[in-house]
Design a protein around this motif. Structure first.
Motif, short mmCIF file in Angstrom:
data_model
loop_
_atom_site.label_atom_id
_atom_site.label_comp_id
_atom_site.label_asym_id
_atom_site.label_seq_id
_atom_site.Cartn_x
_atom_site.Cartn_y
_atom_site.Cartn_z
N LYS A 30 0.29 -4.37 3.10
CA LYS A 30 0.57 -3.37 4.28
C LYS A 30 -0.79 -2.57 4.77
N THR A 31 -0.94 -2.30 6.01
CA THR A 31 -2.17 -1.40 6.41
C THR A 31 -1.75 -0.11 5.82
N ILE A 32 -2.73 0.84 5.44
CA ILE A 32 -2.75 1.82 4.66
C ILE A 32 -3.31 3.00 5.71
N ALA A 33 -2.53 4.19 5.68
CA ALA A 33 -3.20 5.14 6.63
C ALA A 33 -3.99 6.14 5.60
N LEU A 34 -5.09 6.45 6.51
CA LEU A 34 -6.09 7.33 6.01
C LEU A 34 -6.26 8.63 6.44
N THR A 35 -6.10 9.83 5.53
CA THR A 35 -6.84 10.91 6.06
C THR A 35 -8.09 11.29 5.84
N LYS A 36 -8.66 12.14 6.30
CA LYS A 36 -10.08 12.57 5.98
C LYS A 36 -10.37 12.48 4.39
N ALA A 37 -9.53 13.27 3.65
CA ALA A 37 -9.70 13.37 2.23
C ALA A 37 -9.66 12.01 1.58
N ASP A 38 -8.82 10.97 2.25
CA ASP A 38 -8.96 9.61 1.51
C ASP A 38 -10.21 9.01 2.05
N PHE A 39 -10.47 9.14 3.20
CA PHE A 39 -11.76 8.35 3.72
C PHE A 39 -12.85 8.78 2.69
N LEU A 40 -13.01 10.21 2.48
CA LEU A 40 -14.32 10.66 1.86
C LEU A 40 -14.24 9.96 0.21
N THR A 41 -13.09 9.56 -0.28
CA THR A 41 -13.20 9.10 -1.73
C THR A 41 -12.86 7.56 -1.67
N PRO A 70 -13.92 -5.32 0.91
CA PRO A 70 -14.20 -5.20 2.23
C PRO A 70 -13.08 -4.39 2.95
N ALA A 71 -13.39 -3.65 4.09
CA ALA A 71 -12.14 -2.93 5.06
C ALA A 71 -12.44 -3.16 6.34
N LEU A 72 -11.39 -2.90 7.03
CA LEU A 72 -11.26 -3.01 8.55
C LEU A 72 -10.50 -1.72 8.37
N ILE A 73 -11.09 -0.76 9.41
CA ILE A 73 -10.42 0.76 10.05
C ILE A 73 -10.31 0.56 11.29
N ASP A 74 -9.04 0.98 11.61
CA ASP A 74 -8.43 1.12 13.06
C ASP A 74 -8.38 2.65 13.19
N PHE A 75 -8.95 3.03 14.27
CA PHE A 75 -8.86 4.32 14.92
C PHE A 75 -8.08 4.12 15.99
N TYR A 76 -6.82 4.91 15.90
CA TYR A 76 -5.83 4.66 17.04
C TYR A 76 -5.05 6.03 17.36
N ALA A 77 -4.33 6.08 18.12
CA ALA A 77 -3.26 7.20 18.67
C ALA A 77 -1.92 6.54 18.92
N SER A 78 -0.98 7.34 18.53
CA SER A 78 0.48 6.88 18.93
C SER A 78 0.77 6.87 19.91
N TRP A 79 0.27 7.33 21.15
CA TRP A 79 0.47 7.26 22.39
C TRP A 79 -0.27 5.98 23.23
N ALA A 126 -1.22 -2.76 16.59
CA ALA A 126 -0.64 -2.47 15.18
C ALA A 126 0.27 -3.63 14.65
N PRO A 127 1.01 -4.56 15.12
CA PRO A 127 1.80 -5.56 14.42
C PRO A 127 0.78 -6.64 14.23
N VAL A 128 -0.20 -6.60 14.76
CA VAL A 128 -1.38 -7.96 14.48
C VAL A 128 -2.20 -7.27 13.15
N LEU A 129 -2.42 -6.30 12.92
CA LEU A 129 -3.10 -5.69 11.88
C LEU A 129 -2.20 -5.89 10.55
N GLU A 130 -0.94 -5.61 10.96
CA GLU A 130 0.13 -5.55 9.84
C GLU A 130 0.14 -7.17 9.33
N GLU A 131 0.25 -8.26 10.38
CA GLU A 131 0.12 -9.62 9.86
C GLU A 131 -0.98 -9.78 9.12
N LEU A 132 -2.25 -9.59 9.59
CA LEU A 132 -3.69 -9.64 8.87
C LEU A 132 -3.66 -9.12 7.63
N ALA A 133 -3.01 -7.95 7.37
CA ALA A 133 -2.93 -7.15 5.93
C ALA A 133 -2.15 -8.20 4.95
#
Length: 154
Positions: free
Chosen positions: A36-47, A66-75, A83-90
């Motif tokens: 699945k895709t993984i939610a990142l916080t700033k603290a997670d990002f830093l580590t 390697p990583a793909l990072i999606d910067f998004y907003a819920s609205w 979002a569902p495309v990224l889940e499929e790719l994951a």
């Protein structure tokens, strides 16, 4: 950090697309992986990705693949379509890459550090080398091509 990324990253020139209407979401017979895709916080990002506070002038990726990072907003409509495309790719790429998601509403400081002004914005982070940025909801085929070329060197 913004200056570092702007000078270090080569921007991918993909056309933005809000095409989330592909009906292939249920056609996953060749893959049973449950990544699945993984939610990142700033603290997670830093580590997990890069500690830009400790190394503000040098990009040093901390991940083990390697990583793909999606910067998004819920609205955001295109973000919702992507979002569902990224889940499929994951699921399809399994444990060969990470697919992270950063909610720009909740992680405004992190989004600002990367100069995110348009969403969705995708950051492609290879194991070695500089990250590359693309803006817009890219079609699945374009995402797969970028993942294969930029992240997996195929």
């Amino acid at each position: 950090m913004k200056k570092l990324l702007l000078t270090a990253a080569c921007f991918l020139t993909f056309a933005a697309c809000a095409n989330g209407g592909n009906s292939s979401q249920k056609n996953k017979t060749e893959n049973t992986n449950t990544m699945k895709t993984i939610a990142l916080t700033k603290a997670d990002f830093l580590t997990k990705v890069a500690n830009y506070e400790k190394n503000p002038t040098e990009w040093k990726y901390l991940g083990d693949k390697p990583a793909l990072i999606d910067f998004y907003a819920s609205w955001c409509g295109p973000c919702k379509a992507l979002a569902p495309v990224l889940e499929e790719l994951a699921a399809e790429y399994g444990d060969s890459i990470y697919i992270y998601k950063v909610n720009t509403e909740e992680e405004q400081e992190l989004a600002a550090a990367f100069g995110i002004r348009s969403i969705p914005t995708l950051l492609f982070v290879p194991r070695d080398g500089k990250p590359q940025i693309a803006q817009g909801a890219l079609p699945k085929a374009s995402l797969k091509e970028a993942i294969d070329k930029v992240l997996l060197n195929k």
